[in-house]
Structures are given as C-alpha cells and as structure tokens.
Design an enzyme around this catalytic site. Structure first.
Site, PDB file in Angstrom:
ATOM      1  N   ASN A   9       0.961  -1.106  -0.101  1.00 26.97           N
ATOM      2  CA  ASN A   9      -0.103   0.085  -0.206  1.00 26.97           C
ATOM      3  C   ASN A   9       1.166   1.251  -0.063  1.00 26.97           C
ATOM      4  OD1 ASN A   9      -1.896   2.110   0.537  1.00 26.97           O
ATOM      5  ND2 ASN A   9      -2.303   1.195   2.618  1.00 26.97           N
ATOM      6  N   TRP A  10       1.011   1.847  -1.380  1.00 31.65           N
ATOM      7  CA  TRP A  10       1.732   3.038  -1.160  1.00 31.65           C
ATOM      8  C   TRP A  10       1.646   4.290  -0.430  1.00 31.65           C
ATOM      9  CZ3 TRP A  10       4.138   3.478  -6.887  1.00 31.65           C
ATOM     10  CH2 TRP A  10       4.562   2.282  -7.254  1.00 31.65           C
ATOM     11  N   LYS A  11       0.164   4.131  -0.337  1.00 35.09           N
ATOM     12  CA  LYS A  11      -0.406   5.558   0.500  1.00 35.09           C
ATOM     13  C   LYS A  11      -0.140   6.647  -0.420  1.00 35.09           C
ATOM     14  CE  LYS A  11      -0.190   3.045   4.938  1.00 35.09           C
ATOM     15  NZ  LYS A  11      -0.019   3.237   6.272  1.00 35.09           N
ATOM     16  N   HIS A  96      -9.519   0.922   4.826  1.00 31.08           N
ATOM     17  CA  HIS A  96      -8.098   1.162   5.591  1.00 31.08           C
ATOM     18  C   HIS A  96      -8.343   2.025   6.695  1.00 31.08           C
ATOM     19  CE1 HIS A  96      -4.175   2.404   6.407  1.00 31.08           C
ATOM     20  NE2 HIS A  96      -3.611   1.042   5.618  1.00 31.08           N
ATOM     21  N   GLU A  98      -6.801   4.455   7.805  1.00 30.74           N
ATOM     22  CA  GLU A  98      -6.564   5.757   7.781  1.00 30.74           C
ATOM     23  C   GLU A  98      -7.851   6.348   6.889  1.00 30.74           C
ATOM     24  OE1 GLU A  98      -2.812   5.433   5.746  1.00 30.74           O
ATOM     25  OE2 GLU A  98      -1.997   4.892   7.472  1.00 30.74           O
ATOM     26  N   GLU A 168      -5.065  -5.207  10.374  1.00 32.66           N
ATOM     27  CA  GLU A 168      -4.282  -4.167  10.598  1.00 32.66           C
ATOM     28  C   GLU A 168      -4.466  -3.400  12.088  1.00 32.66           C
ATOM     29  OE1 GLU A 168      -2.045  -2.943   6.591  1.00 32.66           O
ATOM     30  OE2 GLU A 168      -4.057  -1.504   7.204  1.00 32.66           O
ATOM     31  N   GLY A 174       2.532   2.199  10.889  1.00 31.69           N
ATOM     32  CA  GLY A 174       3.549   3.346  10.851  1.00 31.69           C
ATOM     33  C   GLY A 174       4.035   3.601  12.245  1.00 31.69           C
ATOM     34  N   SER A 214       3.626  -2.331  10.457  1.00 30.31           N
ATOM     35  CA  SER A 214       5.228  -2.303  10.513  1.00 30.31           C
ATOM     36  C   SER A 214       5.646  -3.648   9.983  1.00 30.31           C
ATOM     37  CB  SER A 214       5.398  -2.000  11.768  1.00 30.31           C
ATOM     38  OG  SER A 214       4.776  -0.551  12.377  1.00 30.31           O
ATOM     39  N   GLY A 235       2.955  -1.306   4.318  1.00 30.47           N
ATOM     40  CA  GLY A 235       2.945   0.350   4.117  1.00 30.47           C
ATOM     41  C   GLY A 235       4.561   0.528   3.856  1.00 30.47           C
ATOM     42  N   GLY A 236       4.954   1.337   4.934  1.00 29.65           N
ATOM     43  CA  GLY A 236       6.584   1.905   4.652  1.00 29.65           C
ATOM     44  C   GLY A 236       7.233   1.139   4.010  1.00 29.65           C
TER      45      GLY A 236
HETATM   46  P1  13P Z   1       3.141   0.229   7.673  1.00 30.29           P
HETATM   47  O1  13P Z   1       3.593  -0.969   7.283  1.00 30.29           O
HETATM   48  O2  13P Z   1       3.714   1.524   7.416  1.00 30.29           O
HETATM   49  O3  13P Z   1       3.054  -0.013   9.162  1.00 30.29           O
HETATM   50  O4  13P Z   1       1.491   0.527   7.043  1.00 30.29           O
HETATM   51  C1  13P Z   1       0.774  -0.522   7.387  1.00 30.29           C
HETATM   52  C2  13P Z   1      -0.525  -0.461   6.420  1.00 30.29           C
HETATM   53  O5  13P Z   1      -1.100   0.579   6.790  1.00 30.29           O
HETATM   54  C3  13P Z   1      -0.589  -0.896   4.999  1.00 30.29           C
HETATM   55  O6  13P Z   1      -2.099  -0.692   4.603  1.00 30.29           O
END
Ligand code: 13P
Length: 251
Positions: A9-11, A96, A98, A168, A174, A214, A235-236
């Site tokens: 997930n590149w956000k 998600h 967020e 998640e 994050g 994470s 994510g990251g």
């Molecule tokens: P991180 O891997 O940065 O914690 O993000 C997880 C995420 O929200 C994937 O959708």
C-alpha cells in the site's frame, strides 16, 4: 493450502516518474525468481495507468487504495469502480484505518463500497483492526467482529472467494510497533472462526487473511509462518524495492 499474497500500500507516495522507477526496480528483482506468493502494488490513483503499463510482462498485479460506491455522478473528487477497472486495476483496498479515522468512513459505507467493487469485478482487500485504546480496554475481538459482520453484510459465500481480509491493528501502523506473531495469529484465528460461523468452514478455509502494521524484512518471516497469516499488507517497507522484495522472499 492458501497461496500467500503480499500487497504494497503505497499510500500518498510517488509521482509518475517515481512510480516507474520503483516498479522497474521491483521487476528486476522478481524477474528471475520462482515466487511462492502473489504480489500486488497499490499506488495512488494518479499512478495507476502508468503502473499498469510498467508491470506488464511481470507477475505483479495492480490494486488501488480506495473508491466510491456510485457508478458516476456529481461526487467531486471521487473515483468509481469502473474507472479503476479501466486503468487495469484488479484489487481495491477498502476500509483502511486511515480512511476510517481521517475520512470518517463507517462500516456501512465500507460495506457499500465492497458490494460495488464485487459487482464491478474488482477484488476488495478489506481492512479491519482495533485502536490502541480498544486493545487496552480488552475489546479487540468485539471491535474486529463488528467490523467483519457489518462490513461483509449481505455478501454471498461465492463473493467471499474474491475478498482478501487484512487485519491491521491501528496501533501497529506506521509506528514500528508490530503485533507479535502470537498476537496477530490470535486475532487472525478469531476472524477465520467468525467467517466459518457466518459462512462455512470451506469459505473460512479458503479466505486469505493478511497481516498489516509495521511489517518489515526482519519480522515478515515469523509473522508469515503463523498458520492463519496468509500474507502481508505492507506500508512503509513497500516504498523501497529492496525491503518490499525481502518481504516477498520471506513469503
Ligand atoms: P506500515 O507498514 O507503514 O505500518 O503500514 C501498514 C499499512 O497501513 C498498510 O496498509
């Protein structure tokens, strides 16, 4: 045996040239490998068409990070399922945390989006998870069950075969704080048992449940070795080809 699925997930990261660079680097790493998992990248809307062109000739699949449930109309700033399909998208992340927290998305709204995605031939990656406060209050199971029951309301057993669930925990996103493999496994097994109750053992047995929060090269293998963890939503660590590929290798 469920085949593992690793999704990135590149956000809100990467413009067009960064999109091409990241996918090219990932393709070069994946090229000579026989993978035991599926790989999905979910760039921002603006990069989807470019990403689709760039993944050609590789095993990488394309997903987006959100969509709206209406076909079209006066919904300024929104994107429909058929628009996503036209870019080459096969998957869409829905619900998600967020989206739930920052953009106030409810279980009911997410349910409408899941239904529209399925009706349009997109496969939802349906995200659920508790906040830190909810975990500390000891209501993780209740929160996750409510999200599953309401998010999947009126979804048929057939359609469940097209859905990926991503657990998640919000406190792990994050933050660098990963759920321990045991903590994650515990909730994954709650989710799978609930799906068995709501549908059948067969539907539950076929459901891919990803862990997200994470996930890094150094914790991926342990998480992915749990019996009910069938992949990762990253994510990251998906923003660098090296670390995303290391997680793919761990699977
Ligand atoms: P991180 O891997 O940065 O914690 O993000 C997880 C995420 O929200 C994937 O959708």
């Amino acid at each position: 045996m469920r085949r593992k699925i690793i999704a990135g997930n590149w956000k809100m990261f990467n413009n067009l040239s960064e999109t091409v660079k990241l996918i090219d680097e990932l393709k070069a790493k994946i090229n000579n490998e026989a993978l035991n998992c599926d790989v999905i990248v979910c760039p921002p809307f603006t990069s989807l068409e470019t990403a689709d062109r760039t993944i050609k000739g590789s095993v990488i699949k394309l997903g987006s990070q959100n969509m709206y449930f209406e076909e079209n109309g006066a919904y300024t700033g929104e994107i429909s399922a058929s628009m996503l399909k036209s870019t080459g998208c096969e998957f869409v992340i829905l619900g998600h945390s967020e989206r739930r927290t920052i953009f106030k998305e409810s279980n009911e709204l997410i349910n409408k989006k899941i239904k529209k995605a399925l009706a349009s031939g997109l496969k939802p990656i349906f995200c659920i998870g508790e906040t830190l406060q909810e975990r500390e209050e000891g209501i993780t199971e209740k929160v996750v069950k409510t999200q599953v029951v309401n998010g999947l309301k009126d979804i048929s057993a057939d359609d469940m075969g097209k859905i990926i669930v991503a657990y998640e925990p919000v406190w792990a996103i994050g933050t660098g704080k990963t759920a321990t493999p045991d903590q994650a496994q515990e909730v994954h097994s709650v989710i799978r048992n609930l799906i068995a109750e709501l549908y059948s053992k067969e539907v539950a047995g076929n459901l891919v449940i990803q862990y997200g929060g994470s996930v890094k090269p150094d914790n991926a293998a342990q998480l992915l070795s749990q019996p009910d963890i069938d992949g990762a939503l990253v994510g990251g660590a998906c923003l660098k080809a090296d670390s995303f590929f290391a997680i793919i290798k761990a699977a």
